[in-house]
Structure formats: structure tokens, C-alpha cells
Scaffold this motif. Structure first.
Motif, PDB file in Angstrom:
ATOM      1  N   THR A  65     -18.670  -9.963  -3.682  1.00 35.25           N
ATOM      2  CA  THR A  65     -20.141 -10.826  -3.357  1.00 35.25           C
ATOM      3  C   THR A  65     -20.691 -10.894  -4.867  1.00 35.25           C
ATOM      4  O   THR A  65     -21.893 -11.299  -4.823  1.00 35.25           O
ATOM      5  CB  THR A  65     -21.076 -10.150  -2.371  1.00 35.25           C
ATOM      6  N   THR A 108     -24.603 -18.546   2.924  1.00 32.38           N
ATOM      7  CA  THR A 108     -24.031 -17.333   2.225  1.00 32.38           C
ATOM      8  C   THR A 108     -22.635 -17.377   2.901  1.00 32.38           C
ATOM      9  O   THR A 108     -21.573 -17.260   2.052  1.00 32.38           O
ATOM     10  CB  THR A 108     -24.594 -16.253   2.804  1.00 32.38           C
ATOM     11  N   ARG A 109     -22.246 -17.520   4.140  1.00 37.05           N
ATOM     12  CA  ARG A 109     -21.018 -17.468   4.948  1.00 37.05           C
ATOM     13  C   ARG A 109     -19.982 -18.435   4.377  1.00 37.05           C
ATOM     14  O   ARG A 109     -18.773 -18.283   4.156  1.00 37.05           O
ATOM     15  CB  ARG A 109     -20.955 -17.313   6.281  1.00 37.05           C
ATOM     16  N   ASP A 114     -15.901 -10.235   6.802  1.00 37.59           N
ATOM     17  CA  ASP A 114     -16.703  -9.534   7.650  1.00 37.59           C
ATOM     18  C   ASP A 114     -17.898  -8.694   6.881  1.00 37.59           C
ATOM     19  O   ASP A 114     -19.030  -8.801   7.098  1.00 37.59           O
ATOM     20  CB  ASP A 114     -16.562  -9.216   8.990  1.00 37.59           C
ATOM     21  N   TYR A 162     -19.787 -10.427   4.327  1.00 37.55           N
ATOM     22  CA  TYR A 162     -20.845 -11.006   4.696  1.00 37.55           C
ATOM     23  C   TYR A 162     -22.173  -9.942   5.008  1.00 37.55           C
ATOM     24  O   TYR A 162     -23.179 -10.394   4.563  1.00 37.55           O
ATOM     25  CB  TYR A 162     -20.478 -11.812   5.762  1.00 37.55           C
TER      26      TYR A 162
END
Length: 292
Positions: free
Chosen positions: A64, A124-125, A139, A142
Motif C-alpha cells: 500500500t 481503495t480496493r 485483504d 485493504y
């Protein structure tokens, strides 16, 4: 009257008076150290996650990094741009206009924080999927970044208030509050992972809470020390003229930071395609290189 108010406002440095080199160094060095401490935030998260949660969790946090840099860069650039007219009017000793710019910068900060939070949280996802985030860490990635992005208003709170304080010639106080936040972040990382079992969400919450604390400290400091910012009649309203000037400074600077980050997003997508172990390795290395 205004001059008397200014003299009562401790912590304000008039950078139009004195030896330029001395003033520049005294202002720039705390900002340099502050930048290092901002890097320290994400490094601590990575260290704690890697040590206590394992390779996949470290990879999740690391995957991220580029999109966080893009969004956080916009916030930093945007708020830095907003502080320019404030600094200009302070230097010109036009304190009434300075206060008008300050209030309209606050309004713009609230507006951008709400809009940016809504857009980024919705996308975002999708961004994680488009950037080839490995399925086994998607997951966790996220969970981590959505908590960080939900705290965008907190990013604006600290960066805008710190920018206003710097605009009045004080670059040391935001650094002190940033150091407090960095130390708090370490404590909260350990507590959230070791004792509360929050997984990767723990360091994310720690980051948001720490930055919230530093932002609140900046607000308290401004209220207590900067009497020059106390509004007079008619100075607190929304002004299209002031907003136009603020946007002309804030948007280009925000985009400048974000556009720089686009290359990092493309690189991150390439690294993500190599799998979780490669992502974790690059994450560990990039935390070190970021200090340079």
C-alpha cells in the motif's frame, strides 16, 4: 494595536528581519528533521508488522506504500500551498488579510478532507486490485490502508495547522509535536499488536491516533500562543477571492506531489506481480532508502 498583539504572540519569528542565512538555517533544519520523523512513522509500522505478524503481513502493509504516498503527498502539498498566502500577508504585516486567508484555508482543508476521504475510500480496493496486489495479502492490505485513508481528515488537521505555524516563522514547534506523535506511535503499535491482537489494523489505528494527537497539540498551541490569529469582526467569513488564491497555490502543489508518486505506483504494481515475498523484501529495503 496589531504590533502590540504580535509582540504578545510568543513563538512568532519575523523572517523579514535579521540575517537571511541564519534565519533560513534555523527554519530549514527543524523541517528536515520533521521530514525524517514522518518517514519514521511508516518505518515503525513496517518493523512492528514484520517482527510480530510475519512476511505476508509485512508485504500487505508494503503493497500500500505507493498509493499512500500519492494521497499523503497531495495532502502535504495542498496544505503547504494554503500556507503560502498566510506567510506572505504575515511578512507584509497585513494581519487582517492573514487571518482571512487562515480561516478560508481551514474551510478549504475541511472541504478537501471530506471529498478526498470519500473518493479514496470508495476506490481503495479497486486500486489494490489494479496494482496487482497478490491475492494472499489483498485483504490485509485493504484493512490496513482503509483505516489510514479514513484518517485523511486527521492528515489535513496536522499538516494544515503545522503549515500555519510555520507560516508565522516557527518550524520547531510542529517538529516537537511530531516527535511526540512518533513516540506515541511506537507505543500504540506494540499495544495494538502484542496485547490487543488487532493485526495489521493495529499499526494503522496507531498512525491515525498519533497524528490526531499531534494535530490537536498544534491547535492548542495556536490558540494559546498566537494571539495574532484572533479573529476580528468580519474576518471569519467565506471569501471567494481568498479561496481562489488559496486554490491557485494549493492544488498545483498537491498535484505536484501526487504526480511524482505515480511512478512509484507503477513500480509497486510491477513488484506486486512478483508475489508476497518480493513485496516484503522491497518494503524492507524501501523503508531504509526513504530516509535518503
Amino acid at each position: 494595536m496589531e504590533e502590540n498583539i504580535q509582540k504578545k504572540s510568543q513563538g512568532i519569528t519575523d523572517m523579514t528581519c535579521g540575517k537571511p542565512l541564519k534565519l533560513i538555517l534555523a527554519f530549514a533544519i527543524p523541517m528536515l528533521i520533521g521530514t525524517l520523523f514522518q518517514q519514521f512513522y511508516s518505518m515503525v509500522d513496517a518493523v512492528m508488522v514484520g517482527k510480530y505478524l510475519g512476511v505476508n503481513s509485512l508485504a500487505a502493509v508494503g503493497s500500500t506504500g505507493a498509493i499512500f504516498f500519492m494521497v499523503n503527498g497531495f495532502v502535504i502539498g495542498n496544505t503547504a500551498g494554503f500556507s503560502i498566502p498566510i506567510a506572505q500577508k504575515f511578512g507584509a504585516k497585513d494581519y487582517s488579510e492573514m487571518r482571512r486567508f487562515t480561516m478560508n484555508a481551514v474551510y478549504m482543508g475541511i472541504f478537501f478532507s471530506v471529498v478526498l476521504t470519500a473518493i479514496v475510500c470508495l476506490l481503495t480496493r479497486l486500486i489494490l486490485v489494479v496494482t496487482n496486489t497478490p491475492a494472499e495479502i489483498l485483504d490485509e492490505a485493504y484493512i490496513y490502508i482503509i483505516v489510514i485513508f479514513a484518517g485523511i481528515p486527521v492528515m489535513y488537521l496536522y499538516n494544515l495547522t503545522a503549515g500555519i505555524i510555520r507560516a508565522l516563522g516557527d518550524s520547531k514547534t510542529p517538529l516537537y509535536f511530531l516527535i511526540v506523535a512518533a513516540l506515541l506511535n511506537i507505543v500504540l503499535d506494540i499495544v495494538s499488536i502484542q496485547f490487543m491482537g488487532l493485526g495489521v489494523a493495529g499499526p494503522a489505528y496507531a498512525t491515525v491516533i498519533s497524528q490526531l494527537v499531534s494535530g490537536i497539540l498544534c491547535v492548542i498551541f495556536m490558540v494559546k500562543r498566537f494571539h495574532i490569529l484572533k479573529l476580528k469582526s468580519g474576518e471569519g467569513g467565506v471569501s471567494a477571492r481568498h479561496i481562489k488564491i488559496l486554490l491557485s497555490m494549493g492544488i498545483p502543489m498537491g498535484l505536484q506531489y501526487s504526480i511524482t508518486a505515480i511512478g512509484s505506483v507503477i513500480l509497486q504494481a510491477a513488484v506486486n506481480g512478483l508475489g508476497a515475498v518480493a513485496v516484503a523484501a522491497v518494503t524492507a529495503g524501501s523503508k531504509i532508502s526513504s530516509f535518503c
